[in-house]
Design a protein around this motif. Structure first.
Motif, PDB file in Angstrom:
ATOM      1  N   ASP A 217       7.556 -11.268   0.588  1.00 49.53           N
ATOM      2  CA  ASP A 217       7.211 -12.550   1.195  1.00 49.53           C
ATOM      3  C   ASP A 217       8.403 -12.935   2.068  1.00 49.53           C
ATOM      4  OD1 ASP A 217       6.638 -15.156   1.886  1.00 49.53           O
ATOM      5  OD2 ASP A 217       6.932 -15.959  -0.132  1.00 49.53           O
ATOM      6  N   ARG A 218       8.323 -12.645   3.354  1.00 50.35           N
ATOM      7  CA  ARG A 218       9.487 -12.819   4.218  1.00 50.35           C
ATOM      8  C   ARG A 218       9.727 -14.267   4.627  1.00 50.35           C
ATOM      9  NH1 ARG A 218       8.819  -7.967   8.619  1.00 50.35           N
ATOM     10  NH2 ARG A 218       7.259  -9.442   9.400  1.00 50.35           N
ATOM     11  N   ASP A 219       8.668 -15.062   4.678  1.00 51.89           N
ATOM     12  CA  ASP A 219       8.852 -16.445   5.147  1.00 51.89           C
ATOM     13  C   ASP A 219       8.867 -17.472   4.021  1.00 51.89           C
ATOM     14  OD1 ASP A 219       6.203 -16.565   4.406  1.00 51.89           O
ATOM     15  OD2 ASP A 219       5.423 -16.793   6.442  1.00 51.89           O
ATOM     16  N   GLY A 220       8.770 -16.993   2.767  1.00 54.49           N
ATOM     17  CA  GLY A 220       8.910 -17.892   1.632  1.00 54.49           C
ATOM     18  C   GLY A 220       7.749 -18.832   1.390  1.00 54.49           C
ATOM     19  N   ASP A 221       6.550 -18.481   1.892  1.00 52.53           N
ATOM     20  CA  ASP A 221       5.397 -19.372   1.686  1.00 52.53           C
ATOM     21  C   ASP A 221       4.587 -18.992   0.454  1.00 52.53           C
ATOM     22  OD1 ASP A 221       4.120 -17.056   2.458  1.00 52.53           O
ATOM     23  OD2 ASP A 221       2.960 -17.963   4.077  1.00 52.53           O
ATOM     24  N   GLY A 222       5.090 -18.052  -0.341  1.00 53.02           N
ATOM     25  CA  GLY A 222       4.406 -17.666  -1.565  1.00 53.02           C
ATOM     26  C   GLY A 222       3.376 -16.571  -1.393  1.00 53.02           C
ATOM     27  N   ARG A 223       3.284 -16.021  -0.176  1.00 58.12           N
ATOM     28  CA  ARG A 223       2.321 -14.950   0.075  1.00 58.12           C
ATOM     29  C   ARG A 223       3.035 -13.776   0.739  1.00 58.12           C
ATOM     30  NH1 ARG A 223      -2.127 -18.089   3.526  1.00 58.12           N
ATOM     31  NH2 ARG A 223      -0.178 -18.750   4.545  1.00 58.12           N
ATOM     32  N   PHE A 224       2.624 -12.562   0.373  1.00 62.08           N
ATOM     33  CA  PHE A 224       3.211 -11.388   0.998  1.00 62.08           C
ATOM     34  C   PHE A 224       2.874 -11.364   2.494  1.00 62.08           C
ATOM     35  CE2 PHE A 224       2.734  -9.157  -3.334  1.00 62.08           C
ATOM     36  CZ  PHE A 224       4.038  -9.471  -3.681  1.00 62.08           C
ATOM     37  N   ASP A 225       3.838 -10.977   3.306  1.00 58.35           N
ATOM     38  CA  ASP A 225       3.599 -10.788   4.735  1.00 58.35           C
ATOM     39  C   ASP A 225       4.219  -9.481   5.235  1.00 58.35           C
ATOM     40  OD1 ASP A 225       6.250 -11.580   4.607  1.00 58.35           O
ATOM     41  OD2 ASP A 225       5.829 -13.598   5.352  1.00 58.35           O
ATOM     42  N   GLN A 226       4.642  -8.642   4.299  1.00 59.76           N
ATOM     43  CA  GLN A 226       5.103  -7.286   4.594  1.00 59.76           C
ATOM     44  C   GLN A 226       4.593  -6.400   3.472  1.00 59.76           C
ATOM     45  OE1 GLN A 226       9.256  -6.432   5.946  1.00 59.76           O
ATOM     46  NE2 GLN A 226       9.400  -5.195   4.090  1.00 59.76           N
ATOM     47  N   TRP A 227       3.979  -5.279   3.848  1.00 60.58           N
ATOM     48  CA  TRP A 227       3.294  -4.466   2.849  1.00 60.58           C
ATOM     49  C   TRP A 227       3.672  -2.986   2.987  1.00 60.58           C
ATOM     50  CZ3 TRP A 227       0.958  -8.127   5.946  1.00 60.58           C
ATOM     51  CH2 TRP A 227       0.409  -9.241   5.313  1.00 60.58           C
ATOM     52  N   MET A 228       3.254  -2.212   1.995  1.00 59.90           N
ATOM     53  CA  MET A 228       3.475  -0.769   2.038  1.00 59.90           C
ATOM     54  C   MET A 228       2.603  -0.116   3.106  1.00 59.90           C
ATOM     55  SD  MET A 228       5.039   1.885   1.010  1.00 59.90           S
ATOM     56  CE  MET A 228       4.934   3.649   0.756  1.00 59.90           C
ATOM     57  N   ALA A 229       1.309  -0.379   3.070  1.00 60.83           N
ATOM     58  CA  ALA A 229       0.376   0.261   4.002  1.00 60.83           C
ATOM     59  C   ALA A 229      -0.870  -0.593   4.117  1.00 60.83           C
ATOM     60  CB  ALA A 229       0.017   1.668   3.521  1.00 60.83           C
ATOM     61  N   ASN A 230      -1.579  -0.405   5.196  1.00 63.42           N
ATOM     62  CA  ASN A 230      -2.839  -1.119   5.394  1.00 63.42           C
ATOM     63  C   ASN A 230      -3.985  -0.178   5.048  1.00 63.42           C
ATOM     64  OD1 ASN A 230      -4.694  -3.060   6.108  1.00 63.42           O
ATOM     65  ND2 ASN A 230      -4.581  -2.645   8.292  1.00 63.42           N
ATOM     66  N   VAL A 231      -4.296  -0.083   3.767  1.00 64.54           N
ATOM     67  CA  VAL A 231      -5.431   0.718   3.320  1.00 64.54           C
ATOM     68  C   VAL A 231      -6.690  -0.089   3.639  1.00 64.54           C
ATOM     69  CG1 VAL A 231      -6.524   1.850   1.362  1.00 64.54           C
ATOM     70  CG2 VAL A 231      -4.021   1.741   1.510  1.00 64.54           C
ATOM     71  N   GLN A 232      -7.483   0.403   4.541  1.00 64.82           N
ATOM     72  CA  GLN A 232      -8.551  -0.390   5.134  1.00 64.82           C
ATOM     73  C   GLN A 232      -9.556  -0.872   4.090  1.00 64.82           C
ATOM     74  OE1 GLN A 232      -8.664  -1.319   8.314  1.00 64.82           O
ATOM     75  NE2 GLN A 232      -6.831  -0.188   8.885  1.00 64.82           N
ATOM     76  N   VAL A 233      -9.877  -2.165   4.159  1.00 65.28           N
ATOM     77  CA  VAL A 233     -10.832  -2.739   3.211  1.00 65.28           C
ATOM     78  C   VAL A 233     -12.266  -2.687   3.746  1.00 65.28           C
ATOM     79  CG1 VAL A 233      -9.145  -4.273   2.144  1.00 65.28           C
ATOM     80  CG2 VAL A 233     -10.445  -5.076   4.136  1.00 65.28           C
ATOM     81  N   GLU A 234     -12.440  -2.348   5.029  1.00 66.02           N
ATOM     82  CA  GLU A 234     -13.796  -2.282   5.567  1.00 66.02           C
ATOM     83  C   GLU A 234     -14.616  -1.258   4.786  1.00 66.02           C
ATOM     84  OE1 GLU A 234     -11.345  -3.086   9.369  1.00 66.02           O
ATOM     85  OE2 GLU A 234     -11.059  -2.150   7.423  1.00 66.02           O
ATOM     86  N   SER A 235     -15.841  -1.652   4.451  1.00 67.62           N
ATOM     87  CA  SER A 235     -16.702  -0.783   3.651  1.00 67.62           C
ATOM     88  C   SER A 235     -17.471   0.147   4.578  1.00 67.62           C
ATOM     89  CB  SER A 235     -17.667  -1.616   2.807  1.00 67.62           C
ATOM     90  OG  SER A 235     -18.425  -0.780   1.959  1.00 67.62           O
ATOM     91  N   GLU A 236     -16.817   1.223   4.975  1.00 67.10           N
ATOM     92  CA  GLU A 236     -17.416   2.217   5.858  1.00 67.10           C
ATOM     93  C   GLU A 236     -16.889   3.582   5.458  1.00 67.10           C
ATOM     94  OE1 GLU A 236     -18.012   3.012  10.655  1.00 67.10           O
ATOM     95  OE2 GLU A 236     -16.271   1.899   9.946  1.00 67.10           O
ATOM     96  N   TRP A 237     -17.765   4.570   5.413  1.00 71.86           N
ATOM     97  CA  TRP A 237     -17.372   5.879   4.883  1.00 71.86           C
ATOM     98  C   TRP A 237     -16.229   6.506   5.684  1.00 71.86           C
ATOM     99  CZ3 TRP A 237     -17.443  10.487   7.515  1.00 71.86           C
ATOM    100  CH2 TRP A 237     -18.189  10.551   8.689  1.00 71.86           C
ATOM    101  N   ARG A 238     -16.182   6.256   6.995  1.00 70.88           N
ATOM    102  CA  ARG A 238     -15.119   6.863   7.810  1.00 70.88           C
ATOM    103  C   ARG A 238     -13.732   6.408   7.366  1.00 70.88           C
ATOM    104  NH1 ARG A 238     -19.166   5.483  11.158  1.00 70.88           N
ATOM    105  NH2 ARG A 238     -20.146   7.093  12.445  1.00 70.88           N
ATOM    106  N   ARG A 239     -13.631   5.178   6.851  1.00 65.50           N
ATOM    107  CA  ARG A 239     -12.331   4.661   6.414  1.00 65.50           C
ATOM    108  C   ARG A 239     -11.756   5.486   5.270  1.00 65.50           C
ATOM    109  NH1 ARG A 239     -10.747   1.619  10.636  1.00 65.50           N
ATOM    110  NH2 ARG A 239     -12.248  -0.020  11.130  1.00 65.50           N
ATOM    111  N   ARG A 240     -12.607   6.062   4.464  1.00 63.71           N
ATOM    112  CA  ARG A 240     -12.146   6.810   3.297  1.00 63.71           C
ATOM    113  C   ARG A 240     -11.545   8.163   3.672  1.00 63.71           C
ATOM    114  NH1 ARG A 240     -13.264   2.376   2.445  1.00 63.71           N
ATOM    115  NH2 ARG A 240     -11.031   2.449   2.865  1.00 63.71           N
TER     116      ARG A 240
END
Length: 421
Positions: free
Chosen positions: A173-196
Motif C-alpha cells: 500500500d504505497r499511498d497509505g489509504d489501506g488498499r494495495f496499489d502495487q502487486w506481484m502480477a495482474n492475473v487476469q480476472v476476466e472470465s474468458e478461456w484465452r486468459r487461462r
C-alpha cells in the motif's frame, strides 16, 4: 456447437488467362503486414505466372471467429498466416484445410524444419498435418527488477514458494489509504478461456514437463498437479498479491506490477514505452518446489493454413515454402521480432547477427524446442472453458476448493469429449 459443411474446393473461379492468382491473408499486425508485402513483392517479381495478392485478415472479434465464419461461407483465402492451432481441428473436421502431407515433400519438409518431435504435436487425430507451424512465442516471466531490488529481492524466483515469497514482499500500500496499489502480477480476472493460456495453462505445462489438457483425446488434467496449480493462484488472490480490478494502461510500465507473464513481443513494447530508469529482465516460468525435469513453457504458436477453397494447392504450397525458408525467417525476426519455429535457429550462422544484437530474443529462442501448444481436438476450446470456470470458482471467488474445482472441470470435459465423438 457449430455445424457446417465446406466443399473440397470452390468459392473462387479459375483464371482462364493461364496465370495463377493466390489470395493471402496475414494478420492485422502492422509489422506482419509489412513482412507479407515485402515477401509478396519479391515472390511476384520472380514468379510472374503465380501472383499473390495480400489482404490483411478481415476485422472481427477474434482471428478464430473470422476464419471459422469464412470457412463456413466458403470465403476463405488460398493462404492465411494467422491460423490459431486451437481451431485447426474444427477446420479440418469441416474439410476446410488442405493436408500438408498431401504434397510430395510436405511432411518431410516440416520434419526437417521443426525441432525434433514438434511436427507430431501439430498433427490431427487422423494423422494428417493440416497446418504449417510457422512461429512461436515461448512464454517467460518479465520482472521489474528495480522493484524487486527495492523489496530486497536479489534473485528471480525459480520455484512456486519463491514466487509467493517475492509476491508477499512486493505487494504494498504505497499511498497509505489501506488498499494495495502495487502487486506481484495482474492475473487476469476476466472470465474468458484465452486468459487461462497465460496463467494456469502456462504454469501447468511448466510443472508437468510439457503436459497439456488432453492425452489421446482424453482428459489428462484431473490430477494433483492441476490442483496445486489452482491452489497457487488461489493463494495469490486470497493474499491480495493479484488485483481483482481492471486498470487502464500498462500496469507493468506504470511501476504497479513486479511481474508479467508474457512473450518476446513485449521486448519491443517495453523498449518503446518504458519510463526513464525502468529496469527489467526475464526469467523462466516458476515450477513446483519438488519439480524434476526440464524447463518447459507454453509456446503460443501460430500456423499457416492452405484452405481447400483454393484452385491451386500446389502453387499455394510453393509460396508457403518461400514464406518459411531461411531468408524469410530472418525477415520474420528482423521486421516482426517474432521467432520462427525452426530447429537450427540458434546455430544457423544466418541468424547469428540478429541474436547478438538482440540477446533477450536469444533467451526466448533457446526455449522454442521445449514449448507446448495445443492439443489437436475439435472440442478443445470447450475444455478450456471448463478449466476457466474452475479458475473462476476456485481462485478468483474462492467458492470451491481446488480439488473439487478440478474434478468438476474434468467431468464436464469428459462429457464434452464424449458428445463430440
Amino acid at each position: 456447437m457449430i455445424v457446417w459443411t465446406v466443399a473440397g474446393c470452390g468459392g473462387k473461379t479459375a483464371d482462364t488467362s493461364g496465370k495463377v492468382t493466390l489470395l493471402y491473408w496475414p494478420s492485422t499486425n502492422p509489422y506482419e503486414i509489412e513482412l507479407a508485402e515485402t515477401l509478396v513483392a519479391e515472390w511476384n517479381a520472380a514468379h510472374p505466372d503465380t501472383l499473390v495478392k495480400v489482404q490483411p485478415l478481415p476485422e472481427g472479434r477474434s482471428g478464430e471467429e473470422v476464419l471459422i465464419i469464412a470457412a463456413a461461407g466458403q470465403t476463405t483465402p488460398d493462404i492465411c498466416s494467422n491460423v490459431p492451432p486451437v481451431i485447426v481441428p474444427l477446420l479440418a473436421k469441416a474439410n476446410a484445410l488442405v493436408p500438408v502431407n498431401q504434397f510430395e515433400d510436405g511432411r518431410e519438409y516440416m520434419d526437417q524444419r521443426l525441432p525434433d518431435g514438434m511436427a507430431a504435436s501439430f498433427a490431427n487425430v487422423d494423422g494428417n498435418l493440416y497446418q504449417i507451424p510457422w512461429k512461436g512465442n515461448p512464454i517467460m516471466i518479465q520482472y521489474n527488477t528495480g522493484m524487486l531490488r527495492d523489496a530486497g529481492v536479489t534473485e528471480l524466483p525459480r520455484t512456486w514458494s519463491e514466487w509467493n515469497e517475492v509476491a508477499d514482499a512486493v505487494t504494498l500500500d504505497r499511498d497509505g489509504d489501506g488498499r494495495f496499489d502495487q502487486w506481484m502480477a495482474n492475473v487476469q480476472v476476466e472470465s474468458e478461456w484465452r486468459r487461462r493460456l497465460f496463467d494456469v495453462y502456462t504454469f501447468y505445462i511448466a510443472a508437468t514437463n510439457g503436459g497439456t489438457l488432453l492425452k489421446d483425446g482424453q482428459v489428462d488434467f484431473d490430477n494433483q498437479t492441476m490442483v496445486e496449480t489452482l491452489e497457487l493462484f488461489r493463494t495469490g488472490y486470497v493474499n491480495g498479491w493479484y488485483p481483482k480490478s481492471i486498470f487502464p494502461g500498462d500496469m507493468f510500465l506504470q511501476n504497479r506490477l513486479a511481474a508479467v507473464v508474457t512473450g518476446p513481443w513485449n521486448i519491443a513494447h517495453t523498449e518503446k514505452l518504458k519510463p526513464e530508469g525502468f529496469e527489467y529482465g526475464f526469467g523462466p516460468v516458476p515450477i513446483p518446489d519438488n519439480h524434476q525435469g526440464g524447463d518447459w513453457t507454453f509456446g503460443d504458436p501460430k500456423s499457416i493454413g492452405i484452405f481447400s477453397t483454393t484452385q491451386h494447392p500446389e502453387a499455394a504450397w510453393a509460396f508457403v515454402k518461400f514464406m518459411i525458408d531461411r531468408k524469410a525467417d530472418l525477415m520474420l525476426l528482423e521486421i516482426c521480432n517474432q521467432l520462427p519455429l525452426r530447429r537450427d535457429l540458434l546455430t544457423d550462422s544466418l541468424y547469428t547477427g540478429y541474436f547478438e544484437a538482440n540477446p533477450m530474443m536469444a533467451a526466448f529462442a533457446e526455449r522454442v524446442p521445449s514449448t507446448k501448444g495445443f492439443d489437436q481436438h475439435p472440442a478443445l476450446q470447450e475444455v478450456f472453458d471448463a478449466v476457466n470456470s474452475a479458475f473462476d470458482a476456485c481462485c478468483v471467488n474462492q467458492a470451491v476448493p481446488a480439488d473439487e474445482a478440478v474434478h468438476k472441470a474434468a467431468e464436464r470435459s469428459r462429457h464434452i469429449l464424449a458428445m463430440r465423438k
